[in-house]
Design an enzyme around this catalytic site. Structure first.
Site, PDB file in Angstrom:
ATOM      1  N   GLU A 175       0.830  -1.213   0.000  1.00 55.08           N
ATOM      2  CA  GLU A 175       0.000   0.000   0.000  1.00 55.08           C
ATOM      3  C   GLU A 175       0.863   1.261   0.000  1.00 55.08           C
ATOM      4  O   GLU A 175       1.283   1.739   1.045  1.00 55.08           O
ATOM      5  CB  GLU A 175      -0.937   0.021   1.219  1.00 55.08           C
ATOM      6  CG  GLU A 175      -1.817   1.269   1.225  1.00 55.08           C
ATOM      7  CD  GLU A 175      -2.796   1.353   2.388  1.00 55.08           C
ATOM      8  OE1 GLU A 175      -2.745   0.486   3.285  1.00 55.08           O
ATOM      9  OE2 GLU A 175      -3.604   2.286   2.396  1.00 55.08           O
ATOM     10  N   LYS A 217      -2.440  -1.963  -3.215  1.00 56.83           N
ATOM     11  CA  LYS A 217      -3.514  -1.118  -2.654  1.00 56.83           C
ATOM     12  C   LYS A 217      -3.149   0.338  -2.880  1.00 56.83           C
ATOM     13  O   LYS A 217      -2.464   0.952  -2.071  1.00 56.83           O
ATOM     14  CB  LYS A 217      -3.673  -1.430  -1.167  1.00 56.83           C
ATOM     15  CG  LYS A 217      -4.686  -0.545  -0.451  1.00 56.83           C
ATOM     16  CD  LYS A 217      -5.108  -1.130   0.887  1.00 56.83           C
ATOM     17  CE  LYS A 217      -5.973  -0.156   1.665  1.00 56.83           C
ATOM     18  NZ  LYS A 217      -6.639  -0.754   2.816  1.00 56.83           N
ATOM     19  N   GLY A 260      -9.278   6.569   1.301  1.00 53.10           N
ATOM     20  CA  GLY A 260      -8.427   7.744   1.519  1.00 53.10           C
ATOM     21  C   GLY A 260      -9.108   9.072   1.808  1.00 53.10           C
ATOM     22  O   GLY A 260      -8.524  10.108   1.530  1.00 53.10           O
ATOM     23  N   GLY A 261     -10.343   9.048   2.325  1.00 51.81           N
ATOM     24  CA  GLY A 261     -11.018  10.306   2.628  1.00 51.81           C
ATOM     25  C   GLY A 261     -12.126  10.644   1.639  1.00 51.81           C
ATOM     26  O   GLY A 261     -12.815  11.654   1.792  1.00 51.81           O
TER      27      GLY A 261
HETATM   28  P1  13P Z   1      -9.456   4.153   4.031  1.00 51.17           P
HETATM   29  O1  13P Z   1     -10.260   3.383   3.015  1.00 51.17           O
HETATM   30  O2  13P Z   1     -10.291   4.736   5.145  1.00 51.17           O
HETATM   31  O3  13P Z   1      -8.497   5.104   3.416  1.00 51.17           O
HETATM   32  O4  13P Z   1      -8.576   3.072   4.806  1.00 51.17           O
HETATM   33  C1  13P Z   1      -7.936   2.124   4.076  1.00 51.17           C
HETATM   34  C2  13P Z   1      -6.688   1.758   4.745  1.00 51.17           C
HETATM   35  O5  13P Z   1      -6.509   0.631   5.137  1.00 51.17           O
HETATM   36  C3  13P Z   1      -5.634   2.769   4.897  1.00 51.17           C
HETATM   37  O6  13P Z   1      -4.443   2.150   5.246  1.00 51.17           O
END
Ligand code: 13P
Length: 336
Positions: A175, A217, A260-261
């Protein structure tokens, strides 16, 4: 097909995606404070167990990312949390990084830590039932950031992590999150995200990581949250696809976006269009935290004993995301 590839496909095939329920205790406390629920270990488990025992788990969720506290908890049904998740046919996963710390040499930026002792921790998580893992690198974006130092050092850490995880028989989620915060344009997000992802795969290849056994991711390509630029969901989908086509080796079986918000609807609509236009062999799915849990936690906070009502909200959200993985979502379906 390798065992790791099988795990990745099990998590992402058939319209399924990932529930990212791996908020650290600090982040979960923020989420619970925001809805006025006390952040105790019991309440954190209660909310999560409500989601993990819902019908959505069988139909729409292929994997759940857990936090260290949760993977060791016992549910009300006396099953462990990983047993509850596996019994629904989903794969338990675990966040294994220990957080993003100040990057020495470029102190505005962050480097993710957690390689020390990782092999030993993975042994324990495997025994507890985990079959995939997550490590998140974060990158700020502006004209001068992310710096080469941040891109290189986070890619190196992601690659070292991935090789140790595969050695332990689990699938690493890679990620690299280019943050949405800032005034940047979508074009700049495209450019920086492409650079970041390309460097990650260069390092993964250098570290002999089996690319058929990883899940990427990434963030979607979106203008910064303080940018004046507004672009359509179609443009977001097309730019995101172009970025991934140019940067991700074709051996990678699946891509699961972070939210991501973005709001729940934005994250769903964008994923839907990405799948409508998807002319790659990658499975394009979700690994959402906030975009799967926001409405559910709000509803639950009004009466934390209302398990069924909360599950109904979560089922709907997961169903909409699953439809989006097939390009079959529409605004009308949200309203019904
Ligand atoms: P969000 O979808 O809330 O961004 O969280 C995903 C996540 O695992 C961030 O590391």
């Amino acid at each position: 097909m390798s065992q790791l590839n099988n795990i990745a496909l099990k998590i992402l095939s058939n319209g399924k995606g990932i529930l990212a329920a791996d908020e650290s205790t600090g982040t979960m406390t923020k989420r619970l404070d925001a809805v006025n629920v006390e952040s105790t270990a019991e309440n954190r488990l209660l909310f999560r167990e409500t989601l993990f025992s819902s019908n959505a788990m069988k139909k729409f969720i292929g994997g759940v990312i857990l936090y260290d506290e949760t993977i060791k908890q016992n549910t009300n049904s006396k099953k462990t949390v990983p047993e509850l998740i596996s019994s629904a046919g989903a794969v338990p996963g675990i966040k294994v990084d220990t957080g993003a710390k100040v990057l020495a040499g470029s102190p505005d930026e962050k480097i993710t830590e957690g390689l020390d002792g990782l092999r030993e921790r993975l042994k324990e998580y495997y025994k507890l039932g985990a079959r995939f893992t997550k490590w998140r690198g974060v990158y700020i974006i502006s004209d001068k950031y992310p710096s080469k130092l941040s891109i290189d050092s986070n890619a190196h850490a992601l690659a070292r992590y991935s090789s140790i995880v595969q050695e332990s028989g689990m699938v690493p989620i890679v990620e690299p999150e280019v943050l949405m915060e800032g005034k940047h344009t979508a074009e700049n997000c495209f450019k920086k995200t492409s650079e970041v992802i390309k460097k990650c795969f260069e390092e993964l290849i250098n570290n002999n990581v089996d690319l058929t056994g990883v899940i990427l991711k990434p963030n979607m390509i979106i203008p910064g949250n303080l940018s004046k630029e507004k672009i359509s969901a179609e443009e977001i989908a097309k730019l995101t696809l172009k970025c991934l086509k140019d940067s991700v080796p074709k051996e990678v079986p699946g891509i699961a976006f972070l939210s991501g918000g973005q709001t729940e609807i934005e994250a769903t609509e964008n994923l839907n269009l990405i799948n409508k236009f998807n002319d790659t062999n990658f499975i394009m799915s979700f690994s959402y935290g906030r975009a799967l849990q926001q409405s559910a936690i709000k509803f639950w906070s009004k009466n934390i004993k209302n398990i069924e009502g909360t599950q109904k909200i979560f089922n709907h959200r997961a169903n909409m995301c699953s439809l989006a993985t097939q390009g079959k979502w529409s605004k009308e379906l949200e309203e019904n």
